[in-house]
Motif scaffolding. Sequence first.
Motif, short mmCIF file in Angstrom:
data_model
loop_
_atom_site.label_atom_id
_atom_site.label_comp_id
_atom_site.label_asym_id
_atom_site.label_seq_id
_atom_site.Cartn_x
_atom_site.Cartn_y
_atom_site.Cartn_z
N ALA A 42 4.67 -10.07 -0.02
CA ALA A 42 5.34 -8.93 0.61
C ALA A 42 6.85 -9.06 0.52
N GLY A 84 6.69 0.03 2.58
CA GLY A 84 5.88 -1.03 1.97
C GLY A 84 6.67 -1.98 1.10
N SER A 85 8.00 -1.83 1.06
CA SER A 85 8.79 -2.68 0.17
C SER A 85 9.11 -4.05 0.77
N GLY A 86 8.74 -4.26 2.05
CA GLY A 86 8.90 -5.59 2.65
C GLY A 86 10.00 -5.69 3.69
N LYS A 87 10.60 -4.56 4.04
CA LYS A 87 11.75 -4.55 4.95
C LYS A 87 11.40 -5.11 6.33
N SER A 88 10.34 -4.56 6.94
CA SER A 88 9.96 -5.00 8.29
C SER A 88 9.54 -6.46 8.31
N THR A 89 8.92 -6.90 7.23
CA THR A 89 8.51 -8.31 7.16
C THR A 89 9.74 -9.21 7.21
P1 ADP Z 1 8.32 -1.82 4.93
O1 ADP Z 1 8.92 -2.27 6.21
O2 ADP Z 1 9.30 -1.85 3.79
O3 ADP Z 1 7.61 -0.51 5.03
P2 ADP Z 1 6.49 -4.03 5.36
O4 ADP Z 1 7.36 -5.22 5.42
O5 ADP Z 1 5.99 -3.47 6.63
O6 ADP Z 1 7.21 -2.89 4.49
O7 ADP Z 1 5.23 -4.36 4.45
C1 ADP Z 1 5.35 -4.85 3.13
C2 ADP Z 1 3.97 -5.04 2.55
O8 ADP Z 1 3.33 -6.13 3.18
C3 ADP Z 1 3.08 -3.83 2.72
O9 ADP Z 1 2.35 -3.63 1.53
C4 ADP Z 1 2.16 -4.23 3.85
O10 ADP Z 1 0.91 -3.62 3.72
C5 ADP Z 1 2.06 -5.73 3.69
N1 ADP Z 1 1.82 -6.40 4.97
C6 ADP Z 1 2.63 -6.37 6.06
N2 ADP Z 1 2.13 -7.12 7.06
C7 ADP Z 1 0.95 -7.63 6.60
C8 ADP Z 1 -0.07 -8.49 7.15
N3 ADP Z 1 0.04 -8.98 8.41
N4 ADP Z 1 -1.12 -8.80 6.38
C9 ADP Z 1 -1.23 -8.33 5.12
N5 ADP Z 1 -0.31 -7.52 4.53
C10 ADP Z 1 0.76 -7.18 5.25
#
Ligand code: ADP
Length: 262
Positions: A28, A49-54
């Motif tokens: 991610a 889905g680009s990984g920002k929140s992660t």
């Molecule tokens: P954004 O904030 O840019 O929309 P996220 O960081 O929320 O993106 O998510 C990035 C990718 O990681 C997405 O494809 C999401 O489905 C995946 N993802 C996020 N959290 C989890 C998790 N706990 N388990 C599996 N995949 C995850």
Amino acid sequence: AEPLLKVSNLTKVFDIRKGFGKKEKFTAVDNVSFEIPKGTTTAVVGESGSGKSTIAQMVLNLLDSTSGEIHFDGEQIGNLSEKKLFKYRRRVQPIFQDPYGSLDPMYSIYRTIEEPLRIHGIGNSASRQKKVKELLEQVSMPAATMHRFPNELSGGQRQRIAIARALALQPEMIVCDEAVSALDVLVQAQVLELLDELQREMGLTYLFITHDLAVVRQIADDVCVMERGKIVEQGSVDEIFDAPKSDYTRNLLNAIPGASLI
Ligand code: ADP
């Protein structure tokens, strides 16, 4: 200026379960590096889905990284003792997307803003009441708001309360995860203006997560553009807006309403 936050080769791989016992790896966040100088704002922008929140979750120490390092004020945050983590949580505060991201609907505004002070054992009830009034004033809300509840306020007012709560512990950095995304454009501009004022007054540092480049232009000094976990380009706001290098960034720019007028 010295970087307050330094993110180095940060990577997050999730295990995704697919049916019976099948597992797949999904990257991610892929080898992301950036620095935020003290008192400035860096935006992380990209499609859903680009990984920002992660990234935000890892910086807030709510999620472990798979590899890479995060340094805050020179100290690595990956393996902090419980005591140091408590202190870190005081120095770095989150603001999430409204509605109901940050505020408990059952808590009065007073209790919402006072809670972090109480948890951290700051002051007595009289001094905390005074502090809540000051915080409401800082976010341009009347003192009487303290007797109300989140669902009695507008989205923009609720975000002001979320900001007041985040400021209660006098943090050095605020991580804003889509903090203005649910607001209409005019209210969005007002909340961004407030965040900007607070930054100038208090020297706050912001990590600003958003999918919206129009927001980036209003608030950020520097930008990281994310696509599928990777930074595709990074630089100052002027550089990215004047001369985007990738088609991906150009597409994001074209998605801004009235982009041709910029
Ligand atoms: P954004 O904030 O840019 O929309 P996220 O960081 O929320 O993106 O998510 C990035 C990718 O990681 C997405 O494809 C999401 O489905 C995946 N993802 C996020 N959290 C989890 C998790 N706990 N388990 C599996 N995949 C995850």
